[in-house]
Design a protein around this motif. Sequence first.
Motif, short mmCIF file in Angstrom:
data_model
loop_
_atom_site.label_atom_id
_atom_site.label_comp_id
_atom_site.label_asym_id
_atom_site.label_seq_id
_atom_site.Cartn_x
_atom_site.Cartn_y
_atom_site.Cartn_z
N GLU A 154 -33.47 -28.54 23.72
CA GLU A 154 -33.83 -27.50 23.00
C GLU A 154 -32.88 -27.69 21.74
OE1 GLU A 154 -34.95 -24.00 22.98
OE2 GLU A 154 -37.39 -24.26 24.01
N ARG A 155 -31.27 -27.64 23.13
CA ARG A 155 -30.05 -27.32 22.27
C ARG A 155 -29.22 -29.22 22.66
NH1 ARG A 155 -24.66 -25.44 22.67
NH2 ARG A 155 -25.79 -24.41 24.51
N THR A 156 -28.50 -29.44 21.28
CA THR A 156 -28.31 -30.50 21.76
C THR A 156 -26.46 -30.59 21.09
OG1 THR A 156 -28.06 -31.64 19.44
CG2 THR A 156 -30.15 -32.22 21.38
N PRO A 157 -25.54 -31.74 21.42
CA PRO A 157 -24.61 -31.85 20.72
C PRO A 157 -24.58 -31.71 19.68
CG PRO A 157 -24.20 -33.31 23.24
CD PRO A 157 -25.51 -32.35 22.49
N LEU A 158 -22.98 -31.57 19.11
CA LEU A 158 -23.31 -31.52 17.82
C LEU A 158 -23.42 -32.75 17.27
CD1 LEU A 158 -20.42 -28.37 16.78
CD2 LEU A 158 -22.77 -28.54 16.78
N ASP A 159 -22.56 -33.18 17.50
CA ASP A 159 -22.83 -35.04 16.97
C ASP A 159 -24.02 -35.89 18.04
OD1 ASP A 159 -20.86 -34.45 19.52
OD2 ASP A 159 -18.68 -35.82 18.05
N LEU A 160 -24.61 -35.33 18.74
CA LEU A 160 -25.22 -36.44 19.29
C LEU A 160 -26.84 -35.77 19.63
CD1 LEU A 160 -22.96 -37.63 22.73
CD2 LEU A 160 -24.26 -39.06 21.35
N ARG A 161 -27.01 -35.90 18.12
CA ARG A 161 -28.86 -35.04 18.16
C ARG A 161 -29.50 -35.45 18.03
NH1 ARG A 161 -27.20 -34.68 11.89
NH2 ARG A 161 -27.05 -37.77 12.86
N HIS A 162 -29.72 -36.79 18.41
CA HIS A 162 -30.87 -37.53 18.56
C HIS A 162 -30.09 -38.83 19.25
CE1 HIS A 162 -29.74 -39.55 14.54
NE2 HIS A 162 -30.69 -37.71 14.53
N GLY A 163 -31.12 -39.72 19.57
CA GLY A 163 -31.09 -41.47 19.96
C GLY A 163 -29.75 -42.09 19.19
N GLY A 164 -30.47 -41.73 18.24
CA GLY A 164 -30.01 -41.93 16.69
C GLY A 164 -27.84 -41.74 15.95
N ASP A 165 -28.40 -41.29 16.85
CA ASP A 165 -26.38 -41.17 16.72
C ASP A 165 -25.77 -41.58 18.29
OD1 ASP A 165 -26.81 -39.14 15.47
OD2 ASP A 165 -26.78 -37.81 16.33
N LEU A 166 -26.03 -42.52 19.51
CA LEU A 166 -25.80 -43.33 20.62
C LEU A 166 -24.50 -43.69 20.05
CD1 LEU A 166 -25.90 -41.94 23.29
CD2 LEU A 166 -27.90 -44.28 23.22
N PRO A 167 -24.63 -44.77 18.58
CA PRO A 167 -23.17 -45.16 18.51
C PRO A 167 -21.54 -44.91 18.42
CG PRO A 167 -25.57 -46.21 17.17
CD PRO A 167 -25.41 -44.26 17.95
N ARG A 168 -22.50 -43.08 17.69
CA ARG A 168 -21.39 -42.64 17.40
C ARG A 168 -20.21 -42.71 19.32
NH1 ARG A 168 -23.38 -37.26 14.42
NH2 ARG A 168 -23.57 -38.51 12.15
N LEU A 169 -21.05 -42.09 20.84
CA LEU A 169 -20.27 -42.61 21.87
C LEU A 169 -19.84 -43.94 21.99
CD1 LEU A 169 -20.12 -40.78 24.43
CD2 LEU A 169 -22.02 -41.58 25.81
N GLU A 170 -21.13 -44.42 21.34
CA GLU A 170 -19.75 -45.88 22.33
C GLU A 170 -18.62 -45.76 21.05
OE1 GLU A 170 -20.69 -50.24 21.29
OE2 GLU A 170 -22.54 -49.55 22.42
N GLU A 171 -18.54 -45.45 19.75
CA GLU A 171 -17.52 -45.94 19.52
C GLU A 171 -16.62 -44.60 19.74
OE1 GLU A 171 -15.63 -45.19 14.73
OE2 GLU A 171 -18.20 -44.52 15.54
N ALA A 172 -16.70 -43.57 21.07
CA ALA A 172 -15.66 -43.21 21.39
C ALA A 172 -15.35 -43.07 22.04
CB ALA A 172 -15.50 -41.38 21.35
#
Length: 317
Positions: A271-289
């Motif tokens: 139900e709760r997600t990381p602030l900058d991984l809210r859903h699948g569309g945020d996965l590029p942020r992890l790749e960038e990191a």
Amino acid sequence: MEGTHLLRIDGHADILYRMETESLDFYQDTHTLHLNYNRIVQGGIDLQFFVLWPGSRMTAAEQLKSILAMIDMFYEDVCSSGKIRPILSKRDLVHNLANGQRSGLLSIEGGDCLQGDIRILRRLYAQGVRAMGLTWNPGNCIANGVNDPEDHGLTAFGRDVVAEMNRLGMVVDVAHVAEKGFWDVIEVANAPVINSHANARALCDHRRNLTDDQLKAVFQTGGVVGVTFVPHFIKSEGEVAINDLMCHIDRMLTLGGEDHIGIGSDFDGIERTPLDLRHGGDLPRLEEALVKAYGDRVASKIMGANFKRVLESILHD
């Protein structure tokens, strides 16, 4: 945010459970799925594990019925459009990924549904299931789960299940398995073992996370641990973000995990997600990191290449 990206594989998400229990449409943007089709596209996910989790308040027979319904849903409501294609073999895996075809792989979460009958495992394999987590939090006919007050390890039937999964070409997932059962699987498995969604217990002392010795044991089988976005598996309290998840990746890398870390989001199971991984569309942020911290080569392994290697080594042609 898609564009050019590294291979991306997510080893754990409960999309089908939410579709089944909330009557959600995978192809509708108006719904709240963390991983509907457009969010998978936005996140550039090449291969998504679709987990078959029937919920915790069912008998084993009811769980089997629910799993069969979700399998039908996967083929009819997810794959029939041709936009997501099922992975049934090594040939499918190689072909689909080489041709940019988004794919799905069916994985059971908790083997209660087998009801002590190895023939049910074979039937589920025939229906396209290619991975299975042996338990959920409570124990079953295979082993004890992490919530059980006692831990007797793998049952005799559980040992047969691991052997049969190895024979069939199914991925053995030790997520949720209690510690003695974990070590029994490491002992008896003759193929790489995964934990589809867990982090490092040394950094967050949750029963579902893995000790350093457990992490190294999975690595030594040639397997993969999918770092997970579950906030309370990342940090015991407070909000979490990608930087907090990166601490777990750092820990695993120091233990020799470069070839053995993957992604296991647990999206749609939280139900709760990381602030900058809210859903699948945020996965590029992890790749960038990951690219910024470790470079393209290591980042590519974590984002998908390690899971791909394991699947290639286990799935049959």
